[in-house]
Each structure stands twice: as structure tokens, then as C-alpha cells.
Design a protein around this motif. Structure first.
Motif, PDB file in Angstrom:
ATOM      1  N   ALA A 197      -0.762  -5.030 -10.459  1.00 32.45           N
ATOM      2  CA  ALA A 197       0.220  -6.087 -10.198  1.00 32.45           C
ATOM      3  C   ALA A 197       1.158  -5.726  -9.041  1.00 32.45           C
ATOM      4  O   ALA A 197       1.819  -6.606  -8.474  1.00 32.45           O
ATOM      5  N   ASP A 198       1.221  -4.450  -8.696  1.00 31.39           N
ATOM      6  CA  ASP A 198       2.128  -4.021  -7.624  1.00 31.39           C
ATOM      7  C   ASP A 198       1.611  -4.372  -6.229  1.00 31.39           C
ATOM      8  O   ASP A 198       2.391  -4.439  -5.279  1.00 31.39           O
ATOM      9  N   ILE A 249      -3.382  -1.922   2.057  1.00 33.43           N
ATOM     10  CA  ILE A 249      -3.096  -2.592   0.776  1.00 33.43           C
ATOM     11  C   ILE A 249      -4.220  -3.554   0.428  1.00 33.43           C
ATOM     12  O   ILE A 249      -4.729  -3.572  -0.707  1.00 33.43           O
ATOM     13  N   ARG A 250      -4.641  -4.349   1.378  1.00 34.34           N
ATOM     14  CA  ARG A 250      -5.666  -5.378   1.117  1.00 34.34           C
ATOM     15  C   ARG A 250      -7.044  -4.776   0.858  1.00 34.34           C
ATOM     16  O   ARG A 250      -7.880  -5.391   0.191  1.00 34.34           O
ATOM     17  N   SER A 251      -7.277  -3.598   1.396  1.00 30.31           N
ATOM     18  CA  SER A 251      -8.591  -2.964   1.204  1.00 30.31           C
ATOM     19  C   SER A 251      -8.607  -1.999   0.022  1.00 30.31           C
ATOM     20  O   SER A 251      -9.606  -1.269  -0.165  1.00 30.31           O
ATOM     21  N   ASN A 252      -7.506  -1.977  -0.749  1.00 32.48           N
ATOM     22  CA  ASN A 252      -7.388  -1.071  -1.896  1.00 32.48           C
ATOM     23  C   ASN A 252      -7.614   0.390  -1.501  1.00 32.48           C
ATOM     24  O   ASN A 252      -8.275   1.153  -2.217  1.00 32.48           O
ATOM     25  N   GLU A 303       3.087  -7.560  -4.618  1.00 33.45           N
ATOM     26  CA  GLU A 303       4.488  -7.367  -4.234  1.00 33.45           C
ATOM     27  C   GLU A 303       4.610  -6.392  -3.072  1.00 33.45           C
ATOM     28  O   GLU A 303       5.440  -6.576  -2.177  1.00 33.45           O
ATOM     29  N   PHE A 304       3.774  -5.367  -3.059  1.00 35.39           N
ATOM     30  CA  PHE A 304       3.790  -4.401  -1.966  1.00 35.39           C
ATOM     31  C   PHE A 304       3.493  -5.097  -0.637  1.00 35.39           C
ATOM     32  O   PHE A 304       4.194  -4.911   0.366  1.00 35.39           O
ATOM     33  N   GLU A 305       2.447  -5.914  -0.652  1.00 35.48           N
ATOM     34  CA  GLU A 305       2.111  -6.655   0.572  1.00 35.48           C
ATOM     35  C   GLU A 305       3.262  -7.568   0.989  1.00 35.48           C
ATOM     36  O   GLU A 305       3.612  -7.645   2.177  1.00 35.48           O
ATOM     37  N   ASN A 306       3.854  -8.260   0.032  1.00 35.38           N
ATOM     38  CA  ASN A 306       4.953  -9.173   0.349  1.00 35.38           C
ATOM     39  C   ASN A 306       6.172  -8.421   0.877  1.00 35.38           C
ATOM     40  O   ASN A 306       6.859  -8.898   1.787  1.00 35.38           O
TER      41      ASN A 306
END
Length: 260
Positions: free
Chosen positions: A215-216, A94-97, A219-222
Motif C-alpha cells: 500500500a505504500d 517505484i513503478r518497476s517494483n 503514496e511513495f509515487e505520489n
């Protein structure tokens, strides 16, 4: 025997031998008391033998039960530790797209983060001796306390297990279902308990694509973090339970060795 004693007393009375009569009567009473005490002692020994046998049976039952629980908790610890690792790996993507660049891996990870395990302890023997009042048959005070604490410990861990399950079902899953073709996970799904490959899976990928907007991602990470956070509580509880089981087994084995 009683008839003989009566004849002896009557003879002493007829011969007016009062002193001897009293001495004999006292001696007779003494013999009766000794007989009663011996009978009581024999009854006590028999009762102790019965209680010893019952305690031994309970100890063997507890040993088998806690050994089974140790095996199950080890299995659960392994499964839930993998869920934590999968959550961390998914967070890195997620953080690395890199979500769109690794669709197969994402599909696999989304299935794996949902394959968490809930330790279901065997408590038949422990509950039975507590509820039936047989707990006092265990002579070791510390072991008695340990068994009571064991049942309380299991009740306490249920809250974290339910919270993890509820959060996954009511929060994480709705988020994923709106954005990912979760059916793709069927291609790699392997349930821990499906040791004989009973599971039937989809033969091909879903025709639908991942639908994530910028924007997702937060929220995905959270959502993944929250699932990991809840799973961490369960995992720590399980490690504490494992320690508790090992301590209890040592106490039980110590009592069994003492009885050899």
C-alpha cells in the motif's frame, strides 16, 4: 566693479544726460541678468555632471550585481534540474517494483531529491536606488521599470520556494523516515556548496532495512511526484528569472556603451 558703475551713473546724472543714463542703466541690468543666467547655466552643468557620475556609478553597480545573480541562477538551475531527474528515476524504480533490488541507488536518490537549491538574489544596489529615491538618476525609462519589476519578481518567486520546502519537510520527510534508513544516504551525500569536503559522513551503513508494504508504493509515487511538481514551479521561475537577468544586463550594457 559695482563702485565703477555707480560713479558712471552719478556722472551721467550730474551732466543731465538722462537718455544716456537710462540706456546705461538698462545695459547694466542686462549685464547682471546675463551674469545670473551664466551662473545658473554653470550650476546646471555642474549638477548634470554630478548626476551623470552618479548614474554611471549606479550602472556599474547594477552590472556587477546582475552578473553575480546570473552566475548564481545558473548554478541553482543546474542543481534543481538534477532534483527533477532524480525524482523521475526514483519514480521508475517505484513503478518497476525495484526498490528492494537497488537499495544503494535508492539511498542515493533519496538524498539527492532533498538537495534542492533556493536562489538567493543579490539586491543591494537595486534596493538602495529604489529606497533612496535615486531611481530617477537612471535616464532610461525602460531600465527604471525593469529594476522595479526585478524586486517584485523576486518576491513572487518566494512563495513557490517556501511551498516546496514546507512540503518536503512536513510531508515527504515524515513518509520517508518511517520507511527508509535515511542515514545510508550519508555514504554518498555530497552537498553542492561543500567544495572543500568539510562534510563528515557516517562510515558505515545503517543496520535497519527498508520497510515498505504494498500500500505504500502508491503514496511513495505520489509523494515524489508532489515534490517534483513543486520543484518544477521553482525551476520554471528560475528560467524566467535568468531571461529577465539577461535582458536587464543588455539594457545596462547599452546605457554604459551610450556613455562612452
Amino acid at each position: 566693479m559695482i563702485s565703477l558703475f555707480r560713479k558712471i551713473r552719478q556722472k551721467l546724472l550730474k551732466e543731465n544726460r538722462i537718455t544716456q543714463y537710462l540706456a546705461y542703466a538698462i545695459g547694466e541690468i542686462f549685464l547682471v541678468v546675463i551674469g545670473i543666467l551664466i551662473a545658473l547655466q554653470i550650476n546646471t552643468w555642474n549638477q548634470q555632471r554630478i548626476e551623470n557620475d552618479e548614474e554611471l556609478e549606479i550602472l556599474f553597480g547594477l552590472k556587477e550585481e546582475f552578473e553575480n545573480n546570473l552566475e548564481e541562477i545558473n548554478f541553482s538551475i543546474i542543481i534543481n534540474s538534477k532534483v527533477t531527474e532524480d525524482c523521475l528515476q526514483l519514480t521508475q524504480l517505484i513503478r518497476s517494483n525495484s526498490i528492494e533490488n537497488n537499495p544503494e541507488l535508492v539511498d542515493e536518490l533519496l538524498v539527492r531529491v532533498g538537495t534542492f537549491n533556493s536562489f538567493d538574489a543579490q539586491t543591494g544596489v537595486a534596493s538602495e536606488i529604489v529606497n533612496s529615491g535615486k531611481l530617477n538618476l537612471l535616464r532610461n525609462d525602460a531600465l527604471r521599470t525593469q529594476i522595479v519589476n526585478w524586486l517584485t519578481l523576486l518576491v513572487d518567486q518566494e512563495e513557490d520556494i517556501l511551498f516546496r520546502s514546507d512540503n518536503y519537510t512536513m510531508n515527504l520527510m515524515p513518509f520517508l523516515m518511517e520507511r527508509f534508513p535515511l542515514a545510508n544516504g550519508e555514504l554518498t551525500k555530497k552537498l553542492p556548496y561543500d567544495k572543500k569536503d568539510y562534510l563528515k559522513t557516517y562510515p558505515e551503513k545503517s543496520p535497519f532495512k527498508t520497510q515498505l508494504v504494498e500500500a505504500d508504493y502508491l503514496e511513495f509515487e505520489n509523494q515524489i511526484w508532489h515534490h517534483k511538481h513543486n520543484n518544477d514551479y521553482v525551476s520554471v521561475n528560475e528560467l524566467n528569472i535568468k531571461d529577465f537577468i539577461n535582458i536587464t544586463l543588455k539594457m545596462i550594457e547599452g546605457e554604459l556603451n551610450r556613455k562612452k
